[in-house]
Design a protein around this motif. Structure first.
Motif, PDB file in Angstrom:
ATOM      1  N   TYR A  36       0.826  -1.196   0.000  1.00  0.00           N
ATOM      2  CA  TYR A  36       0.000   0.000   0.000  1.00  0.00           C
ATOM      3  C   TYR A  36       0.867   1.257   0.000  1.00  0.00           C
ATOM      4  CZ  TYR A  36      -3.537  -3.409   1.047  1.00  0.00           C
ATOM      5  OH  TYR A  36      -4.358  -4.490   0.970  1.00  0.00           O
ATOM      6  N   CYS A  37       0.364   2.309  -0.579  1.00  0.00           N
ATOM      7  CA  CYS A  37       1.077   3.586  -0.664  1.00  0.00           C
ATOM      8  C   CYS A  37       1.299   4.143   0.743  1.00  0.00           C
ATOM      9  CB  CYS A  37       0.260   4.571  -1.489  1.00  0.00           C
ATOM     10  SG  CYS A  37       1.014   6.217  -1.593  1.00  0.00           S
ATOM     11  N   LEU A  50       1.773   7.142   1.450  1.00  0.00           N
ATOM     12  CA  LEU A  50       1.198   8.494   1.526  1.00  0.00           C
ATOM     13  C   LEU A  50      -0.319   8.495   1.619  1.00  0.00           C
ATOM     14  CD1 LEU A  50       3.473  10.275  -1.091  1.00  0.00           C
ATOM     15  CD2 LEU A  50       3.682  10.290   1.393  1.00  0.00           C
ATOM     16  N   CYS A  51      -0.979   7.686   0.773  1.00  0.00           N
ATOM     17  CA  CYS A  51      -2.450   7.734   0.752  1.00  0.00           C
ATOM     18  C   CYS A  51      -3.114   6.421   1.128  1.00  0.00           C
ATOM     19  CB  CYS A  51      -2.935   8.199  -0.619  1.00  0.00           C
ATOM     20  SG  CYS A  51      -2.763   6.942  -1.911  1.00  0.00           S
ATOM     21  N   GLY A  52      -2.361   5.330   1.161  1.00  0.00           N
ATOM     22  CA  GLY A  52      -2.910   4.041   1.561  1.00  0.00           C
ATOM     23  C   GLY A  52      -3.508   3.212   0.435  1.00  0.00           C
ATOM     24  N   ALA A  53      -3.466   3.727  -0.801  1.00  0.00           N
ATOM     25  CA  ALA A  53      -4.017   2.980  -1.931  1.00  0.00           C
ATOM     26  C   ALA A  53      -3.162   1.740  -2.205  1.00  0.00           C
ATOM     27  CB  ALA A  53      -4.067   3.864  -3.179  1.00  0.00           C
ATOM     28  N   CYS A  84       1.900   3.935  -6.972  1.00  0.00           N
ATOM     29  CA  CYS A  84       0.574   4.237  -6.456  1.00  0.00           C
ATOM     30  C   CYS A  84      -0.264   4.776  -7.616  1.00  0.00           C
ATOM     31  CB  CYS A  84       0.648   5.270  -5.332  1.00  0.00           C
ATOM     32  SG  CYS A  84      -0.990   5.748  -4.752  1.00  0.00           S
ATOM     33  N   ASP A 103      -3.198   6.086  -7.413  1.00  0.00           N
ATOM     34  CA  ASP A 103      -3.929   7.288  -6.997  1.00  0.00           C
ATOM     35  C   ASP A 103      -3.018   8.515  -6.973  1.00  0.00           C
ATOM     36  OD1 ASP A 103      -6.041   5.585  -6.755  1.00  0.00           O
ATOM     37  OD2 ASP A 103      -6.234   5.759  -4.578  1.00  0.00           O
ATOM     38  N   CYS A 104      -1.804   8.366  -6.428  1.00  0.00           N
ATOM     39  CA  CYS A 104      -0.851   9.493  -6.353  1.00  0.00           C
ATOM     40  C   CYS A 104      -0.037   9.617  -7.639  1.00  0.00           C
ATOM     41  CB  CYS A 104       0.126   9.299  -5.200  1.00  0.00           C
ATOM     42  SG  CYS A 104      -0.597   9.244  -3.556  1.00  0.00           S
ATOM     43  N   ASP A 105      -0.044   8.549  -8.453  1.00  0.00           N
ATOM     44  CA  ASP A 105       0.787   8.453  -9.647  1.00  0.00           C
ATOM     45  C   ASP A 105       2.258   8.683  -9.300  1.00  0.00           C
ATOM     46  OD1 ASP A 105       1.154   7.858 -12.331  1.00  0.00           O
ATOM     47  OD2 ASP A 105       1.233   9.980 -12.873  1.00  0.00           O
ATOM     48  N   ARG A 106       2.697   8.034  -8.217  1.00  0.00           N
ATOM     49  CA  ARG A 106       4.081   8.143  -7.763  1.00  0.00           C
ATOM     50  C   ARG A 106       4.709   6.756  -7.698  1.00  0.00           C
ATOM     51  NH1 ARG A 106       5.393  12.633  -3.883  1.00  0.00           N
ATOM     52  NH2 ARG A 106       7.009  11.158  -3.351  1.00  0.00           N
TER      53      ARG A 106
END
Length: 170
Positions: free
Chosen positions: A8-9, A11-14, A29, A31-34
């Motif tokens: 999981y990310c 930063l955001c948990g995705a 990630c 969602d963050c596209d990182r």
């Protein structure tokens, strides 16, 4: 910095997926596209020699709880490796050394048990240190002894065997 594989990310948990970056599969990630980079953790340690004896601490934490090991550990983000090795020596055994007195022995990379570590290894003679060994943070005992003395008293951490063999030619 993440040192073990995660799902999981941070930063955001995705939930992470995977993409190819720079010729390697990387975690990303959506969602963050990182890209979530997985880097080795820098650690530093110091072998304190006194003739044929060495200072080791009996580990009171995992990994290798109950085995004897070279004082050392994780570096702080703003810390020179020699300063980190000196700090770990003090924290784990009460013995003090000026980081400028440490001699670089090796830099190594180990990847096992889902961990990736870059080890910066130093050596110093007992005469350059101050203080008497005592159990402190993360150790249940600390003392100078021969390698055979530690082998006979519970064993030496597998993370430290090669370095001790190289330093002592054993």
């Amino acid at each position: 910095m993440i040192t073990v594989d995660g799902d999981y990310c941070p930063l955001c948990g995705a939930e992470l997926d995977r993409i190819r970056v720079e010729g390697r599969e990387r975690r990303r990630c959506p969602d963050c596209d990182r890209v979530v980079w997985q880097n080795s953790k820098p650690v530093a340690s110091v072998v304190v020699r006194d003739g044929e004896a060495v200072l080791l601490g009996k580990r009171d934490v995992e990994p290798n709880r109950g085995l004897w090991g070279i004082p050392g550990g994780n570096l702080e983000h703003d810390e020179h490796p020699a300063a980190g090795a000196a700090r770990e020596l003090r924290e784990e055994t009460g013995v003090r050394v000026d980081p400028d007195d440490l001699q670089l022995v090796s830099v190594d990379h180990t990847a096992k048990e889902r961990r990736s570590v870059v080890g910066i290894r130093y050596v110093v003679d007992r005469a350059a240190t101050t203080g008497e060994p005592t159990a402190r943070d993360e150790t249940s005992a600390a003392r100078f002894d021969s390698l055979d003395g530690f082998r006979d008293d519970g064993g030496i951490s597998p993370w430290d065997r090669d370095l001790l063999a190289a330093v002592f030619g054993d």
